[in-house]
Design an enzyme around this catalytic site. Sequence first.
Site, PDB file in Angstrom:
ATOM      1  N   ASP A 103     -23.556  32.210 -11.652  1.00 34.28           N
ATOM      2  CA  ASP A 103     -22.670  31.543 -12.578  1.00 34.28           C
ATOM      3  C   ASP A 103     -21.281  31.683 -11.962  1.00 34.28           C
ATOM      4  OD1 ASP A 103     -21.429  30.244 -14.603  1.00 34.28           O
ATOM      5  OD2 ASP A 103     -22.407  31.343 -16.227  1.00 34.28           O
TER       6      ASP A 103
HETATM    7  C1  BGC Z   1     -20.677  28.428 -17.122  1.00 34.99           C
HETATM    8  C2  BGC Z   1     -21.813  27.700 -16.467  1.00 34.99           C
HETATM    9  C3  BGC Z   1     -21.302  26.494 -15.760  1.00 34.99           C
HETATM   10  C4  BGC Z   1     -20.248  26.936 -14.742  1.00 34.99           C
HETATM   11  C5  BGC Z   1     -19.650  25.798 -13.943  1.00 34.99           C
HETATM   12  C6  BGC Z   1     -19.540  28.707 -16.147  1.00 34.99           C
HETATM   13  O1  BGC Z   1     -18.436  29.198 -16.825  1.00 34.99           O
HETATM   14  O2  BGC Z   1     -21.133  29.626 -17.678  1.00 34.99           O
HETATM   15  O3  BGC Z   1     -22.764  27.335 -17.417  1.00 34.99           O
HETATM   16  O4  BGC Z   1     -22.342  25.799 -15.144  1.00 34.99           O
HETATM   17  O5  BGC Z   1     -19.191  27.568 -15.449  1.00 34.99           O
HETATM   18  O6  BGC Z   1     -18.857  25.020 -14.733  1.00 34.99           O
END
Ligand code: BGC
Length: 747
Positions: free
Chosen positions: A278
Amino acid sequence: MFRLRITFFRVFGIIAICFISSGLHAQVQKENFSNDDESIEPISQAIKDQIENIISQLTLEEKVSLCHAQSKFSTKGIERLGIPEIWMSDGPHGVRAEINWDDWGYAKWTNDSITGFPALTCLAATFHPELSEQYGFSIGEEARYRKKDVLLAPGVNIYRTPLNGRNFEYMGEDPFLASVMAVPYIKGVQKNGVAACIKHYALNNQEVWRNEINVEVSDRALYEIYLPAFKAAVTEGHVWSVMGAYNKFRGQHCCHNELLLNKILKTDWNFDGVVITDWGGAHDTWESALFGLDIEMGTGTDGLGTSKVSHYEHYYLARPFLELLKSGEIDESIVDDKVRRILRLMYRTNLNPNRPLGNKNTIEHHQVAQKVAEEGMVLLKNKDAFFPIKDDKQLTIAVIGENATRPMTIGGGSSELKVQFEISPLEGLKKRYKNATIIHTMGYASGPSVYDKVMPSNLNADSLKTEAINVAKKADLVLFFGGLNKSHLQDCENGDRKSYHLPFGQDDLINDILKVNKNVGVFLISGNAVAMPWIDEVKGIFQTWYLGSMTGYAIANIISGDVNPSGKLPFTFPVKLVDNGAHYYGELSYPGDGINEYYKDDILVGYRWHETKNIKPQFSFGYGLSYTSFNISAAKTDKKLYDFKDTIKLSCNVTNTGLKDGSEVVQVYIGKPNSKVLRAVKELKGFKKVNLKTKETKTVEISIDVNTLAFYDESISDWNVEKGNYIVYVGNASNQIDQTIEIQVTQ
Ligand code: BGC
């Protein structure tokens, strides 16, 4: 310009890889890349050889360069070998707008608007796996058209508490439902040569302290509740990538968690795809290198982080990793494994010359979005047949509430969308109701959605309320559009709700409206359950979710009765917060003490808790009304005695006993009385949605493998099917059972 460069690079890449494979490609491409399901796995020997061939030509620097970001949403390619960049995008219910290279700002492209599909709670509420496939295929087509190789979706974290700010992005509280709905979504996406990325693996069940909270949970709850949807995504959906979670599990961050990634995902489940962090989920080079992470994204929130020069070179899996490889402290086979996985992902996506070209904003996509919205909305209460509402010349309808006009594709965090259009409920109603008079007022105001900030409205709450009461007085009936929204501390990333109650003074407002007009129908637009102190006084309630581009049309069709509601709740609505298992055990159980959190509710999540502890919910999992009525009868199993390898074949009749065509979801739960371990009274094991004309009867058949009755036995660290009696419950909600059948598992 930017786009042109990528396109050139990809074309060049494919040519160069073809060259490397010295003619093999032409021979193997048909059998390896056709789009039907069977061909997705496994990757052919010819491609495996090509991958090894490429690895043998890469320098250590090049290998490492594939393992981390080069921008917010892309990784580097290797031009001399024609290895393409990988482009990723959020999100679960639409392809996110283009983001700047180095920060979270929108790039302001003019060609990146898309279709907003309903959020995944709505998809889960359809209980309709085929529709999930269409949804996945459509969103995958949009991702492909937007030149994305990885779609960062779907999310399948389990709904543990109604306060979790991201529940709207997920598929509810039941591991079986989430599994059955996620698999076709993934297959649909991947038919486009776009990788789905199941997220957030695992135990990211709250947003409070999400970057550091350490989750302590039993093996049983882990395997029975929190992992099954991920496992199904891997073993049945053949998902090509997995996103780690932000939080820790048993002391280690999930993005480099030895047990979750190396042991369970990559060894036990044989996952051969790519693990992606993530964004900002990596915290250590050794662990990232050794404990299963393949691609590091998002470290340093503004894209600058520790250094302004070559920031991405400072990622844990960049230069620090390279140094450990060069010194021999980490063996080269470790980076080779990551590169092998990354190349596999490429052969499945951007090196697949046969992948279709994609499409966006098509009529078909709008139709799928609308169908999911219509099939997912849940009718919770309908006193005096308040719904459907006729389009009558004599009728004055008051539409009150901010959510009648508020765009819900804006806000929420990474799932925020730039939609081509979003039809509001008010707009939909005005289009559908040509004869009735519609009067509208806002009623309450919440303020703009700003990430990580609560921005109160500068409108006067008293004036809005007074106006709403006046409007309600003039109308025959009131449709109140409220609920939550996509702002910070509502249904939004990086924060949980602070209260189970409706925000922005809505409870008071509804009560005041009820004093002047008794004909009130409430539409709860949210991805979470809320308290309903006014429940006995209102005539009707719909759980309406976040429905995307076609919101207003779908809502108007449901209100008018053009479409008969058939959605079922994918999670329980407790009466009050402490009735929920996670909250019952106090703060250490949710949200923890800032360092640790103990899942004391264990396996008893959602309806498992309510049923086992005998706590009556406001609305139960699986519940949802229709404008017609159904009768489930003649439920029987093919046998009474089963052995471990058998399949239970259950059949029952469903009759539409009302005056309107409609759909019902037959749900089969199974329980094991007198088990040697604590078990939920019942667990969902099968379901089927069936369409019935008025007075029609259909026989429904549902198959359940006996091995799915196993519990995770901590004493042997494996699944265990107990012998003995089981009860099969057949009904149309977890607490509405029409028939029970006793069966026996003998060996
Ligand atoms: C989120 C993810 C997301 C990523 C990219 C993160 O803060 O938890 O679900 O895919 O950002 O935007």
